[in-house]
Motif scaffolding. Structure first.
Motif, mmCIF file in Angstrom:
data_model
loop_
_atom_site.group_PDB
_atom_site.id
_atom_site.type_symbol
_atom_site.label_atom_id
_atom_site.label_comp_id
_atom_site.label_asym_id
_atom_site.label_seq_id
_atom_site.Cartn_x
_atom_site.Cartn_y
_atom_site.Cartn_z
ATOM 1 N N GLN A 138 42.701 33.501 34.120
ATOM 2 C CA GLN A 138 43.548 33.100 33.013
ATOM 3 C C GLN A 138 42.721 32.683 31.815
ATOM 4 O O GLN A 138 43.110 32.917 30.660
ATOM 5 C CB GLN A 138 44.459 31.949 33.443
ATOM 6 N N GLY A 193 42.751 40.090 34.224
ATOM 7 C CA GLY A 193 43.845 39.928 35.165
ATOM 8 C C GLY A 193 43.605 38.823 36.172
ATOM 9 O O GLY A 193 44.540 38.119 36.573
ATOM 10 N N TYR A 228 41.581 35.823 30.121
ATOM 11 C CA TYR A 228 42.772 36.440 29.518
ATOM 12 C C TYR A 228 43.127 35.758 28.201
ATOM 13 O O TYR A 228 43.401 36.427 27.200
ATOM 14 C CB TYR A 228 43.936 36.343 30.504
ATOM 15 N N ILE A 288 45.061 45.135 33.880
ATOM 16 C CA ILE A 288 45.493 43.737 33.732
ATOM 17 C C ILE A 288 46.827 43.511 34.439
ATOM 18 O O ILE A 288 46.993 42.566 35.222
ATOM 19 C CB ILE A 288 45.610 43.360 32.243
ATOM 20 N N ARG A 335 47.467 41.149 37.802
ATOM 21 C CA ARG A 335 48.337 39.982 37.651
ATOM 22 C C ARG A 335 49.644 40.109 38.445
ATOM 23 O O ARG A 335 50.327 39.107 38.652
ATOM 24 C CB ARG A 335 48.653 39.756 36.162
ATOM 25 N N GLN A 336 49.976 41.327 38.863
ATOM 26 C CA GLN A 336 51.205 41.530 39.610
ATOM 27 C C GLN A 336 51.020 41.400 41.124
ATOM 28 O O GLN A 336 51.970 41.587 41.882
ATOM 29 C CB GLN A 336 51.786 42.916 39.305
#
Length: 273
Positions: free
Chosen positions: A106, A103, A109, A159, A163-164
């Protein structure tokens, strides 16, 4: 201290009580074969027998005490819960740091996304042959399958939670001089906590479901093993008593997780009344 909402509890019991009453009526009227669908009273009697910690035998054939009363329910429930706990800790313990890395980075990920999406749709029960080949019989294959069941709900929710995180919070923290570790511990992790706890709640339910599957084939005790044993002897009332026990434990786990979530997220605006 928040008082118990008895009205809500009573309202939630209406449908289960109505279903049980209808079930009992159908059995009393003789509309179903009692060997295939025993009455609620027969299931409760067998459940009490399954629970009792002493041994007793009924002299007359056909009595509900016709089998030994051994207290095996407590041992089976304990065995299942221990497997769930160990498997959950392994699965969630691995998923949490990996989810945080995926998360927050990048690059990580992108490297792991394809692998995760290939493995995630595979049901944990599909690993049964591999688990038995790799670990043999007993607790290890069961714990392995439970860990897989717990891993992906925690991973995906972690994740998404990381990411939020609103970029406004991140920019504000950087402008106030927060370093990377402070940014993670004081901004990203708290903001992602609701998602992580939601994943933990789902993972516990998934772990408890898969422990029943794993006990059908891999271990010599537990609720799943006992249900399968009762099926072989056509003890339908004992099968349903085991299912009833699973439901009660699942309800208790969910209530406990809900209370823990409310406590840990008491600061969260979504819990304001």
């Amino acid at each position: 201290m928040k008082s118990i909402n008895w009205r809500a509890i009573a309202s939630g019991l209406i449908v289960p009580v109505a279903v049980i009453a209808l079930w009992q009526l159908v059995c009393v009227l003789g509309w179903v074969n009692p060997l295939k669908l025993p009455s609620p009273l027969a299931v409760v009697q067998r459940w009490l027998q399954y629970l009792a910690p002493v041994e007793a035998y009924a002299p007359e054939a056909g009595s509900w005490l016709a089998w030994a009363v051994s207290g095996e329910l407590l041992r089976d429930a304990w065995g299942s819960m221990v497997r769930v706990l160990i498997g959950f800790l392994v699965g969630a313990g691995l998923a949490l740091p990996i989810g945080i890395l995926m998360g927050a980075s990048q690059r990580v990920y992108d490297k792991l996304y394809i692998l995760v999406q290939i493995l995630r749709p595979i049901p944990p029960s599909a690993y049964t042959p591999l688990a038995m080949l790799w670990f043999g019989l007993g607790n290890p294959p069961a714990v392995f399958m439970i860990a897989i069941a717990a891993f992906f709900p925690v991973l995906i929710n972690t994740i998404v939670g990381v990411r939020q995180v609103d970029s406004i919070y991140l920019r504000a923290a950087r402008n106030l001089g927060a370093n990377q570790s402070t940014l993670f511990l004081r901004v990203m992790l708290p903001a992602a906590t609701p998602y992580i706890l939601a994943g933990v709640r789902i993972a516990i339910g998934a772990a408890f479901m898969i422990v029943i599957v794993s006990e059908l084939i891999a271990v010599p005790d537990g609720l799943g093993f006992r249900i399968n044993e009762a099926r072989e002897y056509s003890w339908t009332d004992k099968v349903m008593a085991g299912m009833f026990t699973i439901g009660l434990i699942g309800l208790a786990l969910d209530i406990g997780m809900n209370k823990l979530n409310n406590y840990l997220l008491r600061w969260h605006r979504g819990l304001e009344s």
